[in-house]
Design a protein around this motif. Structure first.
Motif: not given
Length: 416
Positions: A337-345, A380-385, A295-303, A287-291
């Motif tokens: 208190q859930l994390p605002e954003i998550i960077e899986p890598e 692979y495809w990632a639809r969440g964390v 700087i290079s807009k290459k990092k994936n963040y989950w919100k 339940f969320g979305s990727w952003e």
């Protein structure tokens, strides 16, 4: 012949029922009146039912002569027990006003009625034989004429606050136990509704825990209702939690039971019925979305979509919403208190939720991994964390407990 026999008879029966009961003498007179007027038994029963269910009030029927006759018969039934009760008198006076009968005229009709009663005697409602007017018992069947045989419907005065449970007589095996429990409570009441005994048990505190013993005893009984703060609620919605609460009561550590420890499916909400556990396959982590950030807009963040998570929780818990063990403070604070954003890598406690088919909202992940001198490409495809273990849950609950002033040591015990 009366043109409208049902309301005509209902007016008469209303006088008999007004004091809360109808005696055998009154019932005998009504039966005699039915026969005299050649009114069908079905109309007679319909009239009694109207009054019994509080669905009738005094009304004018037929011509003025019919209305005077109606008054005469009302007096006849009222005096069947010799005395005119205050409520009966009040009802008769009201009817006199409806048909414009003066006190002088009423006294004259009354005198004639009393005279006729002495001449006609009584009619036994059971065996239908005529008896002397002064008879107290039927010489044929032994019926005592002063004995009330039908009680008027009475509605319970439901408390405006707290919890109230009403239930009817039943042949269920657990009924006697339910009645015993109800009778042990302060404010226990009983009444007759639709010719069936009903009982009312009240819990002023409104604590549903106090009612669980009675609720369990009523589980096999159909005719039952529950009221919360004076409002009638759906039984299964109010007590949908009862079976779970019963299991909780026998758990080694009841608080941990609610967090799902007994099933080895922990949750951060404090209620296992939310069905949103902290497992790597739980779909609420989607339940969320990727952003894209950096700087290079290459990092994936989950919100996380916290609004959707909250909606799903409340929907799942709706039928358990009256459970006294649900802490909505813990639930809401856990969402906050859930994390605002998550960077899986970049984080050790989170990973991509992998799927090898593209789905809406999923992003494509291409990772290169080295092993034994070889480089492998994993796509692979990632639809969440998904969480890696319970570290993230521990951090989350410690923040929640700290914020709410709860004992943080319970978190460590929960995760052991």
């Amino acid at each position: 012949m009366v043109s409208e026999p049902i309301p005509f008879l209902a007016n008469i029966a209303l006088v008999a029922f007004v004091d809360g009961s109808i005696s055998s003498s009154e019932l005998g007179q009504i039966e005699a009146i039915r026969k005299e007027l050649k009114i069908k038994k079905s109309d007679f029963n319909s009239a009694l039912k109207l009054v019994e269910q509080n669905n009738h009030h005094l009304m004018l029927v037929g011509t003025f002569a019919d209305q005077v006759k109606n008054l005469e018969l009302m007096l006849r039934v009222a005096y069947a027990d010799d005395d005119l009760e205050p409520k009966e008198a009040s009802l008769i006076v009201s009817f006199c006003k409806l048909i414009n009968i003066t006190q002088v005229q009423l006294n004259k009709i009354k005198k004639e009625v009393l005279s006729n009663l002495k001449e006609c005697g009584r009619l036994c409602p059971k065996c239908k034989i005529s008896l002397d007017a002064s008879a107290k018992f039927c010489k044929e069947c032994g019926l005592e004429f002063a004995e009330p045989v039908i009680e008027k419907n009475i509605e319970f005065d439901i408390p405006k606050s707290g919890l109230a449970i009403e239930f009817a007589d039943s042949s269920a095996a657990s009924f006697q136990n339910a009645l015993k429990i109800a009778k042990s409570l302060n404010g226990f009441k009983s009444c007759l509704k639709n010719k069936k005994n009903w009982y009312l048990a009240s819990y002023k505190s409104g604590d549903l825990n106090e009612s669980l013993e009675l609720v369990e005893a009523l589980s096999g009984i159909r005719n039952k209702n529950v009221y919360v703060d004076g409002k009638k609620e759906v039984w299964n919605e109010v007590f949908g939690f009862s079976w779970c609460a019963t299991q909780r009561a026998t758990a080694y550590r009841p608080d941990e039971y609610c967090f799902g420890k007994e099933d080895n499916r922990l949750n951060p909400w404090g209620c296992k019925q939310a069905r949103m556990e902290w497992t790597d396959w739980a779909n609420w982590f989607e339940f969320g979305s990727w952003e894209k950030k950096g700087i290079s807009k290459k990092k994936n963040y989950w919100k996380f979509d916290k609004e959707k998570i909250g909606h799903e929780l409340r929907s799942n818990l709706f039928r358990f919403r009256f459970c006294p063990h649900i802490s909505y403070e813990i639930l809401e604070e856990s969402i906050r208190q859930l994390p605002e954003i998550i960077e899986p890598e970049a984080e050790n406690d989170w990973d991509y939720n992998r799927d090898y088919e593209q789905t809406p909202g999923a992003i494509k992940i291409v990772l290169k991994e080295k092993e034994d001198g070889y480089v492998y490409t994993d796509e692979y495809w990632a639809r969440g964390v998904r969480p890696k273990g319970l570290k993230g849950l521990e951090m989350l609950l410690k923040k929640v407990f700290l914020k709410l002033g709860l004992d943080k040591n319970k978190v460590e015990k929960l995760l052991k």
